[in-house]
Every structure is written in structure tokens, then in C-alpha cells.
Design a protein around this motif. Sequence first.
Motif, mmCIF file in Angstrom:
data_model
loop_
_atom_site.group_PDB
_atom_site.id
_atom_site.type_symbol
_atom_site.label_atom_id
_atom_site.label_comp_id
_atom_site.label_asym_id
_atom_site.label_seq_id
_atom_site.Cartn_x
_atom_site.Cartn_y
_atom_site.Cartn_z
ATOM 1 N N ARG A 1 11.330 54.341 50.569
ATOM 2 C CA ARG A 1 11.647 53.138 51.469
ATOM 3 C C ARG A 1 13.079 53.522 51.999
ATOM 4 N N PRO A 2 14.217 53.571 51.299
ATOM 5 C CA PRO A 2 15.412 53.968 51.726
ATOM 6 C C PRO A 2 15.147 55.237 52.971
ATOM 7 N N LEU A 3 14.512 56.286 52.814
ATOM 8 C CA LEU A 3 14.346 57.345 53.562
ATOM 9 C C LEU A 3 13.701 56.826 54.864
ATOM 10 N N ALA A 4 12.646 55.724 54.918
ATOM 11 C CA ALA A 4 11.799 55.437 56.018
ATOM 12 C C ALA A 4 12.789 54.493 56.789
ATOM 13 N N VAL A 5 13.872 53.722 55.978
ATOM 14 C CA VAL A 5 14.690 52.736 56.769
ATOM 15 C C VAL A 5 15.644 53.644 57.529
ATOM 16 N N ALA A 6 16.052 54.880 57.005
ATOM 17 C CA ALA A 6 17.111 55.789 57.539
ATOM 18 C C ALA A 6 16.305 56.568 58.819
ATOM 19 N N VAL A 7 14.790 56.871 58.753
ATOM 20 C CA VAL A 7 14.290 57.592 59.746
ATOM 21 C C VAL A 7 14.166 56.732 60.809
ATOM 22 N N SER A 8 13.714 55.298 60.559
ATOM 23 C CA SER A 8 13.107 54.444 61.606
ATOM 24 C C SER A 8 14.824 54.088 62.238
ATOM 25 N N LEU A 9 15.653 53.801 61.838
ATOM 26 C CA LEU A 9 16.985 53.354 62.164
ATOM 27 C C LEU A 9 17.655 54.571 63.169
ATOM 28 N N GLY A 10 17.305 55.776 62.460
ATOM 29 C CA GLY A 10 18.075 56.735 63.415
ATOM 30 C C GLY A 10 17.022 57.199 64.736
ATOM 31 N N LEU A 11 15.698 56.768 64.840
ATOM 32 C CA LEU A 11 14.834 56.879 65.620
ATOM 33 C C LEU A 11 15.269 55.732 66.754
ATOM 34 N N ILE A 12 15.455 54.718 66.319
ATOM 35 C CA ILE A 12 16.057 53.744 67.206
ATOM 36 C C ILE A 12 17.262 54.064 67.940
ATOM 37 N N GLY A 13 18.253 54.526 67.133
ATOM 38 C CA GLY A 13 19.437 55.272 67.567
ATOM 39 C C GLY A 13 19.307 56.111 68.489
ATOM 40 N N ILE A 14 18.435 57.246 68.271
ATOM 41 C CA ILE A 14 18.340 58.265 69.271
ATOM 42 C C ILE A 14 17.801 57.698 70.638
ATOM 43 N N LEU A 15 16.667 56.849 70.449
ATOM 44 C CA LEU A 15 16.019 56.328 71.630
ATOM 45 C C LEU A 15 17.206 55.514 72.717
ATOM 46 N N VAL A 16 17.999 54.663 71.991
ATOM 47 C CA VAL A 16 18.930 53.913 72.944
ATOM 48 C C VAL A 16 19.914 54.792 73.395
ATOM 49 N N ALA A 17 20.432 55.968 72.606
ATOM 50 C CA ALA A 17 21.198 56.892 73.084
ATOM 51 C C ALA A 17 20.886 57.484 74.345
ATOM 52 N N ALA A 18 19.507 57.796 74.184
ATOM 53 C CA ALA A 18 18.782 58.721 75.098
ATOM 54 C C ALA A 18 18.599 57.781 76.577
ATOM 55 N N PHE A 19 18.225 56.540 76.114
ATOM 56 C CA PHE A 19 18.152 55.431 77.459
ATOM 57 C C PHE A 19 19.654 55.398 78.266
ATOM 58 N N ALA A 20 20.561 55.239 77.274
ATOM 59 C CA ALA A 20 22.042 54.966 77.769
ATOM 60 C C ALA A 20 22.338 56.382 78.468
ATOM 61 N N THR A 21 22.421 57.533 77.920
ATOM 62 C CA THR A 21 22.762 58.720 78.659
ATOM 63 C C THR A 21 21.786 59.097 79.922
ATOM 64 N N GLY A 22 20.609 58.869 79.722
ATOM 65 C CA GLY A 22 19.728 59.373 80.578
ATOM 66 C C GLY A 22 19.611 58.489 82.067
#
Lengths: 106, 182
Positions: free
Chosen positions: B92-113
Motif C-alpha cells: 500500500r505505501p508503494l502504491a500510494v507513492a506510485v500513484s501520487l508520483g504519477l499524478i505529479g508527473i502528469l501535472v508537471a507534464a501538462f504545466a511544462t507542455g
Amino acid sequence: MIAFSLVPTASWYLVLSAVLFGIGTFGVLVRRNPLVMFMCIELMLNAVNLSFVSLARKLDDINGQTIVFFVMVVAAAEVVVGLGIIVAIMRNRNSVTADDLVELKG
Amino acid sequence: MELFVFGCAALMVVIGAVGVITRKHPVHAALSLVLTLFGVAVLFVAQQAHFLAAVQVIVYAGAIVVLFLFVIMLLGVDRVENLRTEPLAAQRPLAVAVSLGLIGILVAAFATGSGVLHERGAGLKIPDLANESDANTTQLAQSIFSQYVVAFEVTSVLLVVAVVGTVLLARRTKSAVTENSK
């Protein structure tokens, strides 16, 4: 950067779709019932559809909506085949959780 | 006005999605999924994709969720998943980390792109729906049946293959059928 205003721009929809995608990912990683895992995959597909539609509006290009149409068709076919597989597995064994399917374990 | 619609629909989407991943009972999860799908349909309407909103309600909230419920009933409704105990401690901690990281990466990609996101493709322009109410459907049909007609035909092949494959999967084995027919 993501502009902040009180009228929802494409960025708002894109952030919402990112959140929805993340929730779907968490569900696929954590849940053990294959049916619920399928529902989480549907959540992820819907997140992608939402971002396609918001980008279609932002870029004023109907092709974003066209591809959502095709994604929906493929998603429907995927659900039909997946549920067929789950029913076929269910016929051979009693419980269906992802932990019980260990035949390929080395 | 659009802010209000967006807020309500976003709330529906997030509450439904959280319900899908937290409800123990698969039937409750499927009903939460309906809430999310309706919320996404509302967001489609808010973004002038009227045809896709109708298809979303009919195909997803209608057909796919009913299919889910049908299979849940077929497999037995009393299978409640135990969410309290977790067999793998780190999952569960790993899943939380993976999904939060995914959200962060996507938002960063939208922001920079967002600088790149101004270049539009070769598709038709989205019509103004204030003048013609069915312009969205017309435009989408023009796109599908002219530019993407090959993909549309391949889709029909895909659907036939899926139906035949599912019938083959869900069929009883040959020996069982002949046993029954004797």
C-alpha cells in the motif's frame, strides 16, 4: 504554467483527469478482486478520455473527440473479453482473487 | 456558471472514484463507478462534446456497468474482499507513492507542455454550438466517416472478434456439451 482564474480552463480539466488516472492506478495496484481491478482500468480510460476532450476544445480540433469515440469502442470490447476470461476462470476454481492465480509462478 | 458545473462534476468524479477503490463490496464499487461515469459525462457536456456525453451514458453507465453487475451476480454477490489485512506489507505505501508520483508527473507534464499545446492538428474545427444545436454530432460524423473511415471499419472487425472470442471462452467444453446432448 497553470494559469489560475475563476473560469475553468483546459488546465483544470487536465489536472482533474490526472487525479482520476492516479486514483485508478492506486486501485489496480491495491485491489485483489479482478472485477474491481477492471473497474479501476475503466477509471483510467475515462481519465484519458477526459483529457482528450479538454485538449480537443483547447486546440479547437474535432479529432480529439473522434479518438475518444474509438477508445470507447475498444474499452467496450476489452471489458467483454476480460469478463469472459474471469467467468471462464471462475468455472474451474472456486475463488477469484488475483492472489489465487499462481500457475505461472516459478 | 461553468465553475459551478465543473465543481459539482469534479466532486462527483472524485467521490465516485474513491468509492470504487475503497468499497469492500463489488456491487457498491460498480455503483460508485456509475457516479464517476456520470460526472465525466457532465464534464463532456461542459466542454461541448454532446455526442460523446450521450455515448458515455449509454455505453458506459448503461452497458458496461450492467455487464459488470451481471458478472458479479453470476459469480456470487456475497464475496466481500477483506481490505483491512494486507498480505504484502509494503504494497500500500508503494502504491500510494506510485500513484501520487504519477499524478505529479502528469501535472508537471501538462504545466511544462502548455507552450506546445497551442499547435493544433489537421482536424476539423469545433463548431459553435450556440447557432446549431446538433453541430457537434454532424462534425464528429464528418470526421469519422471521411478521415477515419478505415479505422471505423477495423473497429467493426474488432467487435466481431471480441464477440466470437467471448462466446468461445464462456462456452462449456466440447465433452460437457456432448454429455448433455446424449
